[in-house]
Design a protein around this motif. Structure first.
Motif, PDB file in Angstrom:
ATOM      1  N   LEU A 476       0.860  -1.186   0.000  1.00 19.07           N
ATOM      2  CA  LEU A 476       0.000   0.000   0.000  1.00 19.07           C
ATOM      3  C   LEU A 476       0.894   1.232   0.000  1.00 19.07           C
ATOM      4  O   LEU A 476       2.051   1.169   0.435  1.00 19.07           O
ATOM      5  CB  LEU A 476      -0.882   0.014   1.255  1.00 19.07           C
ATOM      6  N   LYS A 477       0.341   2.328  -0.493  1.00 19.48           N
ATOM      7  CA  LYS A 477       1.157   3.532  -0.596  1.00 19.48           C
ATOM      8  C   LYS A 477       0.330   4.748  -0.201  1.00 19.48           C
ATOM      9  O   LYS A 477      -0.776   4.932  -0.712  1.00 19.48           O
ATOM     10  CB  LYS A 477       1.649   3.630  -2.048  1.00 19.48           C
ATOM     11  N   PHE A 478       0.880   5.527   0.706  1.00 22.23           N
ATOM     12  CA  PHE A 478       0.283   6.817   1.067  1.00 22.23           C
ATOM     13  C   PHE A 478       1.074   7.910   0.368  1.00 22.23           C
ATOM     14  O   PHE A 478       2.300   7.933   0.481  1.00 22.23           O
ATOM     15  CB  PHE A 478       0.438   7.106   2.568  1.00 22.23           C
ATOM     16  N   THR A 479       0.410   8.809  -0.320  1.00 17.32           N
ATOM     17  CA  THR A 479       1.086  10.016  -0.793  1.00 17.32           C
ATOM     18  C   THR A 479       0.478  11.186  -0.026  1.00 17.32           C
ATOM     19  O   THR A 479      -0.678  11.552  -0.259  1.00 17.32           O
ATOM     20  CB  THR A 479       0.897  10.218  -2.298  1.00 17.32           C
ATOM     21  N   ILE A 480       1.239  11.730   0.896  1.00 20.06           N
ATOM     22  CA  ILE A 480       0.729  12.830   1.726  1.00 20.06           C
ATOM     23  C   ILE A 480       1.065  14.137   1.027  1.00 20.06           C
ATOM     24  O   ILE A 480       2.231  14.447   0.784  1.00 20.06           O
ATOM     25  CB  ILE A 480       1.330  12.766   3.145  1.00 20.06           C
ATOM     26  N   PHE A 481       0.028  14.872   0.662  1.00 17.78           N
ATOM     27  CA  PHE A 481       0.228  16.016  -0.208  1.00 17.78           C
ATOM     28  C   PHE A 481      -0.598  17.213   0.224  1.00 17.78           C
ATOM     29  O   PHE A 481      -0.718  18.196  -0.480  1.00 17.78           O
ATOM     30  CB  PHE A 481      -0.200  15.621  -1.630  1.00 17.78           C
ATOM     31  N   ASN A 482      -1.205  17.074   1.400  1.00 15.93           N
ATOM     32  CA  ASN A 482      -2.121  18.107   1.855  1.00 15.93           C
ATOM     33  C   ASN A 482      -1.620  18.628   3.191  1.00 15.93           C
ATOM     34  O   ASN A 482      -1.532  17.871   4.155  1.00 15.93           O
ATOM     35  CB  ASN A 482      -3.517  17.492   1.991  1.00 15.93           C
ATOM     36  N   PRO A 483      -1.285  19.928   3.274  1.00 16.43           N
ATOM     37  CA  PRO A 483      -0.772  20.443   4.542  1.00 16.43           C
ATOM     38  C   PRO A 483      -1.822  20.403   5.656  1.00 16.43           C
ATOM     39  O   PRO A 483      -1.487  20.509   6.834  1.00 16.43           O
ATOM     40  CB  PRO A 483      -0.373  21.885   4.209  1.00 16.43           C
ATOM     41  N   LEU A 484      -3.097  20.228   5.276  1.00 13.01           N
ATOM     42  CA  LEU A 484      -4.152  20.159   6.295  1.00 13.01           C
ATOM     43  C   LEU A 484      -4.319  18.753   6.878  1.00 13.01           C
ATOM     44  O   LEU A 484      -5.020  18.560   7.856  1.00 13.01           O
ATOM     45  CB  LEU A 484      -5.483  20.618   5.689  1.00 13.01           C
ATOM     46  N   THR A 485      -3.700  17.767   6.240  1.00  8.27           N
ATOM     47  CA  THR A 485      -3.775  16.399   6.750  1.00  8.27           C
ATOM     48  C   THR A 485      -2.951  16.296   8.038  1.00  8.27           C
ATOM     49  O   THR A 485      -1.810  16.746   8.088  1.00  8.27           O
ATOM     50  CB  THR A 485      -3.224  15.408   5.701  1.00  8.27           C
ATOM     51  N   THR A 486      -3.559  15.716   9.072  1.00 10.22           N
ATOM     52  CA  THR A 486      -2.859  15.616  10.368  1.00 10.22           C
ATOM     53  C   THR A 486      -2.499  14.164  10.672  1.00 10.22           C
ATOM     54  O   THR A 486      -2.994  13.241  10.008  1.00 10.22           O
ATOM     55  CB  THR A 486      -3.771  16.108  11.511  1.00 10.22           C
ATOM     56  N   LEU A 487      -1.679  13.988  11.699  1.00 13.92           N
ATOM     57  CA  LEU A 487      -1.340  12.636  12.121  1.00 13.92           C
ATOM     58  C   LEU A 487      -2.607  11.883  12.539  1.00 13.92           C
ATOM     59  O   LEU A 487      -2.726  10.681  12.303  1.00 13.92           O
ATOM     60  CB  LEU A 487      -0.321  12.675  13.277  1.00 13.92           C
TER      61      LEU A 487
END
Ligand SMILES: *Cc1c(COP(=O)(O)O)cnc(C)c1O
Length: 508
Positions: A476-487
């Motif tokens: 699986l792959k996460f691409t984190i690209f949103n500064p609003l996404t939190t832990l």
């Protein structure tokens, strides 16, 4: 003054043109009302898309989606904008993937910034074409200033130049094209542009890492060198090109009688978001007289940050660079650039057409961006989006968004790494995490579990993750690209993944 004459003349905007109703759909000097109404209705749909979306995807199956679209009879036009936009809503907007939600964590699609969307309204309506000054005026100079600005961020001198392109794949093609033609001109005294490929072109070799973008392979084929010209160089534990293996691979090809011409280093791999060791690779390129192209389609975002800019050290030594503003500068598609260190190299691309950019024209006086473009002649004024973004938000703010993303990705990596249910392959310089669910007695089944999870998530529409294969195994792959996404968002997504894994184990 002869007032009678003036009064006789109907003001221009009051002219009743024949068949006014018939021609109302053309964007023309009497169509302001029609235009405003259509745009307002379209904008209402966008507002609904933003307001109503709680899931990144409706979950609609391809069969159902296809049936909806196929059900439309193109022979029967719709009567008004209201019905037009209602139909578009059903066929497209309602089921469009919402990149702006934290639960969208799949591909390299950034949330976009609003000044760029305002620019899009102008770009599409005014519809300038960037090929020549007489079709674009200010557009030409805005594009040039942004190319200069980007060159400066890379660390190039004012000898650099470049052009906006449709995307990273196209920019990479330009890099390899210049590498190929420059090599042949410089070392073989052979002009590929005029004479086609030289007899030994099948021996040309291009070095890329195992994790380089597939466009390199396609481009080698397009350039007549075939995929056989691509040499895969091994990677380190973070899937970055290993300089020692690069050096060995070059030596081996020379020994075989082949002809190394270029290296493509990746700054920000699509699968791991890691940056190849650019400085070391640049030394190897220099020692071997090889063209160095840096594919920073993804990693270009690091140019924006003070904190993490050091990861790109050495990029200024490249002969050419790919920048995808639509990947890492929060720009709507398309927005990309190809930049060269030495602007003279762009002369390879120049082709004169009498009707557009005649040979005798003075291009210092009357510039024509078409001289630097390979594929597109008519070309959108995409540069205005980046212009509006920089003028309104500034580089620093974009850089802080990037910092936040990198830091959230690092926290997420640590979280996944310490969870025994998951195996994380490596940390990321940017924001891509490749991992899999590994709880269960049967290791041989891990691929099936993770495949099941991905598909379940997709068709629930709740969470969208991507996947990739590493050494034949499914991850699986996460691409984190949103500064609003939190832990917390990431933890929530990981919990949903675990629930689906439990479902799989219960059912099998
Ligand atoms: C996305 C990507 C590309 C291709 O860019 P497009 O804009 O999709 O054509 C090239 N290289 C890398 C490393 C990428 O991530």
């Amino acid at each position: 003054m002869d007032t009678t004459l003036m009064n006789d003349k109907t003001p221009k905007d009051k002219v009743l043109i024949p068949n006014q109703d018939f021609y109302k759909d053309i964007f023309h000097q009497h169509a302001n009302e029609e235009y405003t109404q259509a745009i307002q209705l379209a904008q209402d749909r966008v507002s609904n898309f933003l307001k109503n979306n709680s899931k990144p995807f409706s979950g609609i199956r391809p069969d159902d989606m296809k049936a909806k679209v196929e059900g439309v009879d193109l022979k029967i036009p719709l009567p008004d904008y209201e019905s037009l936009l209602n139909e578009v809503d059903e066929l497209y907007v309602k089921h469009a993937t919402a990149y702006h939600l934290p639960e969208y964590i799949a591909h390299l699609n950034c949330p976009v910034v609003i000044p760029a969307l305002a620019a899009e309204v102008l770009i599409s309506a005014i519809n300038s074409s960037q090929d020549t000054y007489d079709q674009s005026a200010g557009g030409t100079f805005i594009e040039r200033k942004l190319i200069d600005w980007t060159s400066e961020q890379i660390g190039y001198t004012d000898n650099a130049d470049g052009i906006f392109t449709a995307g990273g794949s196209q920019s990479n093609l330009m890099g390899l094209l210049l590498a190929r033609d420059y090599f042949s001109l410089e070392y073989q005294k052979w002009n590929i542009k005029l004479d086609g490929l030289p007899p030994d072109a099948s021996k040309f070799r291009i070095f890329v890492s195992d994790k380089a973008h597939f466009s390199n392979h396609k481009n080698a084929w397009i350039l007549g060198l075939g995929e056989q010209s691509i040499v895969h160089v091994g990677v380190d534990s973070r899937y970055r090109m290993d300089p020692e293996q690069l050096e060995k691979a070059i030596a081996k090809e020379i020994e075989k009688g082949n002809i190394p011409i270029a290296i493509t280093a990746t700054a920000g791999t699509t699968d791991f978001g890691n940056v190849d060791p650019l400085h070391k690779i640049a030394s190897i390129a220099k020692r071997n007289n090889l063209w160095l192209h840096v594919d920073a389609a993804y990693g270009c975002g690091l140019l924006l940050t003070e904190k993490y800019r050091h990861l790109l050290t050495g990029i200024e030594l490249a002969d050419s660079v790919t920048i995808d503003y639509h990947k890492s500068f929060f720009q709507p598609i398309s927005s990309s650039a190809f930049i060269v260190k030495n602007k003279l190299h762009l002369n390879i691309i120049k082709h004169h057409a009498d009707y557009l950019n005649p040979k005798e024209q003075n291009y210092e006086e009357l510039p024509a961006q078409i001289n630097k473009s390979i594929i597109q002649s008519t070309r959108r004024f995409d540069a205005l989006k980046l212009w509006c973004t920089l003028r309104y938000m500034g580089k620093e703010k974009l850089g802080q968004y990037t910092d936040t993303i990198i830091e959230t990705a690092e926290k997420a990596a640590n979280h996944i790494d310490t969870d025994q249910d998951f195996e994380l392959l490596c940390h990321s310089d940017m924001g891509v995490l490749v991992f899999r669910y590994i709880n269960g007695p049967d290791q041989a089944n891990y691929c099936n579990i993770n495949q099941y999870i991905k598909e379940k998530l997709f068709f629930s529409g709740e969470v969208l993750v991507a996947s990739t294969k590493v050494d034949g195994q499914f991850y699986l792959k996460f691409t984190i690209f949103n500064p609003l996404t939190t832990l917390d968002d990431i933890k929530h997504i990981l919990n949903i993944i675990k629930q689906n894994a439990n479902d799989y184990q219960r059912l099998n």
